[in-house]
Structures are given as C-alpha cells and as structure tokens.
Design a protein around this motif. Sequence first.
Motif, short mmCIF file in Angstrom:
data_model
loop_
_atom_site.label_atom_id
_atom_site.label_comp_id
_atom_site.label_asym_id
_atom_site.label_seq_id
_atom_site.Cartn_x
_atom_site.Cartn_y
_atom_site.Cartn_z
N PRO A 1 -8.53 2.00 -3.74
CA PRO A 1 -8.49 0.58 -3.35
C PRO A 1 -7.82 0.34 -2.00
O PRO A 1 -8.00 -0.72 -1.41
CB PRO A 1 -7.68 -0.08 -4.47
N TYR A 2 -7.07 1.31 -1.50
CA TYR A 2 -6.39 1.11 -0.23
C TYR A 2 -7.04 1.94 0.87
O TYR A 2 -6.41 2.25 1.87
CB TYR A 2 -4.91 1.46 -0.36
N SER B 1 -3.06 14.27 2.15
CA SER B 1 -3.50 15.61 1.76
C SER B 1 -3.96 15.55 0.33
O SER B 1 -3.78 14.55 -0.35
CB SER B 1 -2.35 16.60 1.89
N LEU C 1 -10.55 1.03 -10.50
CA LEU C 1 -9.39 0.40 -9.88
C LEU C 1 -9.84 -0.62 -8.86
O LEU C 1 -10.55 -0.30 -7.92
CB LEU C 1 -8.54 1.47 -9.17
N VAL D 1 -4.26 16.14 -3.67
CA VAL D 1 -3.24 16.02 -4.70
C VAL D 1 -2.58 17.37 -4.91
O VAL D 1 -3.25 18.39 -4.91
CB VAL D 1 -3.90 15.54 -6.01
N ASP E 1 -10.30 14.52 -6.40
CA ASP E 1 -9.02 15.16 -6.63
C ASP E 1 -9.18 16.64 -6.89
O ASP E 1 -10.07 17.06 -7.64
CB ASP E 1 -8.33 14.52 -7.85
N PRO F 1 0.85 -1.20 0.00
CA PRO F 1 0.00 0.00 0.00
C PRO F 1 0.88 1.24 0.00
O PRO F 1 2.06 1.14 0.30
CB PRO F 1 -0.78 -0.12 1.31
N PRO F 2 0.31 2.36 -0.36
CA PRO F 2 1.16 3.56 -0.43
C PRO F 2 1.78 3.84 0.93
O PRO F 2 1.15 3.64 1.95
CB PRO F 2 0.21 4.67 -0.84
N ARG G 1 -8.22 -3.73 -6.44
CA ARG G 1 -6.99 -4.41 -6.06
C ARG G 1 -7.21 -5.91 -6.15
O ARG G 1 -8.33 -6.39 -6.05
CB ARG G 1 -6.55 -3.98 -4.66
N ALA H 1 -6.73 10.40 -2.31
CA ALA H 1 -6.64 10.57 -3.76
C ALA H 1 -7.46 9.48 -4.43
O ALA H 1 -7.59 8.38 -3.92
CB ALA H 1 -5.19 10.48 -4.21
N ARG I 1 2.08 8.35 3.63
CA ARG I 1 2.19 9.68 3.09
C ARG I 1 1.20 10.57 3.79
O ARG I 1 0.25 10.10 4.41
CB ARG I 1 1.86 9.63 1.62
N VAL J 1 -6.91 17.05 -13.49
CA VAL J 1 -7.86 15.94 -13.44
C VAL J 1 -8.55 15.88 -14.79
O VAL J 1 -9.02 16.88 -15.29
CB VAL J 1 -8.88 16.15 -12.32
N LYS K 1 -6.82 7.68 -6.88
CA LYS K 1 -6.10 6.45 -7.23
C LYS K 1 -5.79 5.62 -6.01
O LYS K 1 -5.38 4.48 -6.13
CB LYS K 1 -4.83 6.80 -8.00
N ASP K 2 -5.95 6.17 -4.82
CA ASP K 2 -5.70 5.41 -3.60
C ASP K 2 -6.94 4.76 -3.05
O ASP K 2 -6.90 4.20 -1.96
CB ASP K 2 -5.13 6.34 -2.52
#
Lengths: 504, 416
Positions: B335-336, A101, A117, A103, B310, A94-95, A119, B330, A98, A109, B332-333
């Motif tokens: 899924p998490y 906040s 998306l 983007v 976004d 996972p990211p 997973r 975000a 971070r 956009v 794109k995040d």
Amino acid sequence: MKQLTALQQQGRRSNSFRNASAPLDVNVDGSIKSPATIFWLVIHGLCCLVSLVLGFRFSRLVFFLLFSTSSTPSTTTIYTALQTTLPSSSPATPPPERNISSVGGGTRVVVGRHGILIRPWPHPDPAEVMKAHEIIERVQSEQRSQYGIKSPRAVIAITPTYVRTFQTLHLTGVMHSLMNVPYDLIWIVVEAGGVTNETASLISKSGLKIMHIGFDGKMPILWEARHKFESKMRLHALRVVREKRLDGIVMFADDSNMHALELFDEIQKVKWVAAASIGILAHSGGSEGELPMIRRNDSVGDGKNSQMPIQGPACNSSDHLVGWHTFNTLPFVERSARYIGDRAIVLPQKLEWAGFVLNSRLLWEDTDKPAWVKDLEEVGRDGEDVESPLSLLSDASVVEPLGSCGRKVMLWWLRVEARADSKFPARWIIDPPLDITVPAKRTPWPDAPPELPSSGEKVITIQENTEKRATKSGPRRKRSSRSKRKHTPKVLEEHVSSNHSRDN
Amino acid sequence: MGFCMWVLLFLPLFLWSSVGEKGIGRGSVPTERIAGSAGDVLEDNPVGKLKVYVYELPSKYNKKVLQKDPRCLTHMFAAEIFMHQFLLSSPVRTLNPSEADWFYTPVYTTCDLAPNGLPLPFKSPRMMRSAIQLISTKWPYWNRTEGADHFFLVPHDFGACFHYQEEKAIKRGILPLLQRATLVQTFGQRNHVCLNEGSITIPPFAPPEKMQSHLIPPDTPRSIFVYFRGLFYDVNNDPEGGYYARGARASIWENFKNNPLFDISTDHPTTYYEDMQRSIFCLCPLGWAPWSPRLVEAVIFGCIPVIIADDIVLPFADAIPWEEIGVFVAEKDVPYLDTILTSIPVEVVLRKQRLLANPSMKQAMLFPQPAQPRDAFHQILNGLARKLPHGKKIFLKPRQKILNWTAGPVGDMKPW
C-alpha cells in the motif's frame, strides 16, 4: 458444485474448499465418521446454503469469527471478503526509510488466503507526485544528454513585435514554444515604437532570459512597407548580437509563426547558415473562399516554384542544395492584401526570414569567419532593403538544408492581424468593469415579483447602453468574428423590447 | 623491506579503484560493471572449465514430445528444449562420459500442454522417473553418485515439485529421486520445499527476436513512472481475491488504480514492449508463482524492475547483484508503494538504469538461437562450473544406497 466443475475442468488452479474446511480436513483424510465430523459436515452444508443465498462465502467468516486461526504464523490472514481496510500498520506513517531489501531470512511465507491490504486513503499525495515528476525530469535529461544532441548550443530567438490587438495571441504562442525549448535560450524582442509596458508585462511571465529592445518608428500599415520595417528591426537585433558577442544559434521567431519543438532540436545541427522549410498558410479571412486546391504543377523545368505551400531549400537526389522552393504567389496577386486588416489574402515574401538559422559567430567582428559571409555593418546600410539573410552571404550555395533536406516542415507562417485602428483593452484587463447588467432570463427565485416601478428607468438605460455598445463593436470586429458580433446587439434589443412589452 | 612497504601501500589503491568501475560501453553510453556475490562473473567463459556429457535418450522423451506439440518452443518453459539443443553443439560437450564433470538428461517434462497452452504436470513425475530408471540401468554413472553430478532442467512453476498449485506442490515436495541432483529451475523462493540448496535459478524463456523487433529509439523520453499490465484478480480460479498472488496484486489495484503515476491495467496492448521502454519502473509482482517473464522483459527494455515477492530467489542470484539493479518491496508494504518509489534518490535511479544498460546484463537474461557468448546458456554453465570440483563425498561406496526409489505418491510408481 464447485468441486464438481473443478474436477471436470482440465484446466488449472481449481480452488477447492480446502481452506474453508480446515478443521474438516484432518478428519476427512482419516475417513473416520465420528459425530464431530458429521456435525461439521452439517454445519458446512448449512453455511453453503446460506452462502448461496447471500452471494459470498459465509462459512469461512463464521469459522474465523468463532475459531481464531492460531495455527497460522506471522503473516496476516485477516479475512477481507468485504475488502474492509486493515489496521495492519498505522496508515499515517509510512514505513521509515528502511533499506528496500528483501525480507530477512527466517520469515516464512505462508500459503493460503491472505488479506488484501488497502490503506485508508488510497489517493496520491501531491508532494510525492511532485517528487515523481522530478525523478522523471532528471531521467529524461539524462537520456537527452546520453542519446540526444551532445553539447547543445544556446538558442538566440529574435522576434520583432509591436503593440496591437493580435499581439497577445501571437506572442503568447511564441512565448510558450520558447519556454518549452530544452536548451539555453536568449529571447531578443524588438519592439517597434520603443519599449512599452504592455509588451514587457506580457513577456515577463515567461521566465526566460529576455532582451527587450525598442526600435524607433511606427509599424507601417501597408504590407510592403511593413516587411521592410520588420527586416530593419531584425537587423537591429543582429547588431545587438554582434555588439554583445552573444554565442549561439540565431533563429528568427516571428510572433505570428508557429514553431514545432523538433525545430529547435534540428537547428542544433547548423554549422554556419542553414535553412528549414516553412509551411505557408496564406489565409484569407473574408468570404473569399478557400485557397485553390494545390494543382499538380508540371513546370519542373524551372524547378524553383511549386504549388505546395512550402518555402524552403530544394535538394537534388544526393541531398545537396540546388535551389529554393518558394510559394507561388502569382494566382493571388490580384487579391493580395495591401494593408493591415484588408479583407484579402496576406502573402508572404519570397523567402521569409523565419526559415533561416545562423551561427551567431557569423555576425561577430574580428573572429574567424568563412570567406563568403559579408560583414553585418555593410549590409543594410544606406537604407537598402535586406529581404532575407541570404543578403548576408555572397554565395548562397553554402546554406545547409535542415529537416532531411527540407522535407520535414517544422514551422508555419500565418499572418492574421486585425485592422490597424482596432481597439482592445490594455493588457486585456477590463477596467473599469463593464457597466451593463442584463437581467438573467430565469431568476433563481421564480416567485419573486419582477422589478417594479424603478425598472422602467433601468430599461431605458439598458437600451441606451446597448446602442452605445452597438457603435463600439463596429471597428472591433475581427474578420472571423464579425458575424457573431452582429447578432449580440440584436439579441439585447429583442430582450429589452420584450421586457418593455411585458411591463406595459 | 622498504619495497614490501610500498607494495602494501599501493595494493589497496589498486583494489579500491577496480571495484565499481564505471566502464564506457559501446556507443559511449556509460554503463557499470556488474559484480554479484560470486564476483565479476557475468563475462566468464565456461568453455574449458567443465565438461558435460549428454545422455542419448530415446526420442519418446524429447523429440516425439516436441513433435506432438510445437508450442513448447515458444512458451516460457522452452528453456529445457533450447538447452538440449545448445549442449548438443557446444564445445563443453564431451562424448566420453568418463571425463565428464556433469551429466545432462534431456527429458522434456513441461511439454504436455493443455488446449489453452498451459503445461499439465500430472504425468511429469512418472516421465522423470522413467528417464532416471533408464539412465541408471543403461549407464553406470547415475548409480556411482546417485545423481549428485547430474543436472536436470525443470522450468515448470514449482520446479521439480511438478505441480502448478502451490499447496499440492509443497505436499509432493521435490521428486525423491532428484534430491541429490542439481536442479536448474525458474522457481526460486527461500525456505521453500521446492528449492533445493545448490539449485541454479534461471530466467523464464522470452523470445529474443520478438523483443528485439519492438525496440524503439533510446532517446524516446521515459515518461511513464510505473507500468504494469496483467491480472490483478484471477477471476476463474480465485474470484474473491486474497489467494492469487497472496493478495498483493489485488492490493496494488485497489491502492493505485486512481493514481496517475501508475499506468496499470489488465489490457493486452499491442504496444506492451514499447510502453515498457517508455517507463521508469515496471512492476514484477508474484502471481501464482513468484517468478514471471516480466523480469526478463524489464531488464531487456531498461525498465527498473520492482519485485514484489517475499523471499524470492532471482535468476543467477550469485552472479547478478539484484538489490543494486531492482527495487524490492515487501508484500506488506505494497500500500505504500508510491511513497517507496518516490523516495528513492534520483542518483540511485540513474545508477540502476546504467546497470541495466550494461549489455552483459541483457545478454544474461536471454536464450538466443543460436547461442551467443555470455547469454543465459553460458551463465548456466558458469553456475555449474562454479560448483566444481565435486567433493569426494558424492561418490557412493559400493552397495551404498541413499535414494528411496519407492518414496512418493502411489501414482508416481506407475510406468510412463
């Protein structure tokens, strides 16, 4: 077709084939019919037909595959008509931590069709679920501290118990209720006949702070004597509270009672002595029939006895204590049970201990106590009967009513017990294992031949064992399950006899 | 000399202690003061700081429109109507236009409703043009500055782009005549054609009485971790998904439909407001437009908003520090999302809840009738007051023309 309906609709968001015909767009606006546009139109029409057949938009897939859409920047436009997963980012990681906040500035956009998306393993991770529950816990305890009871006091629960068949049932219920109490808890378990491993092993599973005290003497069989004995046990526990100067709210959690969790929130309001309403479920296990329906009782003149199965404080209209509701036992007196396991209605006493709650400081010596409380040492000495905590008070009107003046019932009284001589496996662990093997009616291998010559002996032994079982099950019959038990030995016997006949 | 030294020593101490002070609000519930990038301005009182002149337009621009369809008073674009009513009786109103700092034009462009209740924006550009033509001919103040000291309420989906579909809205752009005016709108997205520099973003209208009537006791434990009710796929307009909400809502559904921590569905329960009060996080993903009334509802009911859009610009972004109050994820995040939400430290969650509990925060999101101090009307006025004083440059020299009155699609030129 779609465009037509879109135009017809006065409603919104008509999604034209704009994105599909991205290459087309440029030319159509100019309205110059060049061979290229005609070619694209033909291809488009073909793709429409194919889409009609297939059921999803075929045209765009072709365009995507043939012409990579290089014009669209940054954000992904990978088409997921079939909702396949994306290699957008490595799924396992996972990211990193971070800053959550928005983007950063400068990213644009994009309008248009985006991929969905997903997973590769869209299921909850157990560690995260635990963390979420921890967050929920913390938020709830914060809520409690903000809006609930300020400065909650510890609860001291006193439970008299003794080893018997129904002990596990009752004590587990009380134990689980106490485990869910959100306040500090001290559980004083007074056991008749001394401390035993049976009880100790049961209550040690709770994780609560327990004081397991033994009390000499065997629990009597007659209900009358039993009530007195239990009162003595409770007094003994109160003496322990006094000696150790335990601080908190004393409540009597009899092991056969059922407590609602609101009760524990309500007792936090006690100042010195309080009383709550108990629901009395006087039960008869035999075929005595139901209790008579609650008849309207017009004898309000007395005002103290009612037909409702409630025991507790009675208030006047200004919410002051004026008397007590007790359970009217007169209709049942002839049929009341006299000893444990009697097939009759078990009746409560006039006022059960469980309905009362005390501030533990009333029991301490050498502290500031209100004038109306008697010293614990004076009460119950010389074997006089202490029926209820009211004996500790010289003036019964100081009792505070709980649960909006007794209107809310948060506690139920029900005494179901087995006969005094009923047996049960110690700690409910069957050791050694049962020695009967009853053949299954249908073996998994239907072709296998039935048990041959040796089976004759087996059959005989089975019969003997069933006979043994029949005698054993007699006293173990509980009132409610008596009918069931009668059937099982019969079934076995039938089966055995059929086996017999088959063999022969 | 020595005295100066002492002052210098103690000054930082005072400043440090006043930042992030934990105030004890009414009812001894600990709350925290809210200070956005513009400072601690939520509690400012705009009265005395500015003067607003309200143009008297013929009733065909406002009253008659409302009479034709009273549903305009309850839908989420009702702010334009209530703002007009508020200004008419507000102490900031002045009847003398020569001393006014700001000029307000009461034209209800979002009140032409389809049978299903959604506003049709097709006539709105013409209506606006016609109103501006009227005020520029009847009064001299428009031509003085070409609208730079005028403000308009355009609460529709994409603000003054006057279209519900984003591509068409972008194609149209903001109405050319409104380029210099201050736009008070619900739409806010950075680097977007339909958000002008200097616009004020406001929350969508949510009926305050309706929400107050669904309050439950605050000691009800919050037992739902994440809550969302709404569409994931807009089957009527985007059956395959990927277009609606840029695929974010569909992604939420596909990833978390089996997750017991996420209470998400397309139901319309009657206990919607009560359930929000029993949740810790409320998802506020974008739909066809990035803003939604869910944000307002989440703030009122103390549920931490999880904003999935976004580049969105949230209401009163300079007065309210949204990063400290909500969680931004975000697209794109998505899924998490569960990892992100469960890895937030508990103290941060508790702090966000304290900030949300601040009554000024809740007041700032509402449009109550009649207006109350520190509510959204006053925040709009505060925002306008912060833009004062106008620079000298906004006043045009005589005969100078900046706006192009014939720019825009041909259809807009037709009179309304």
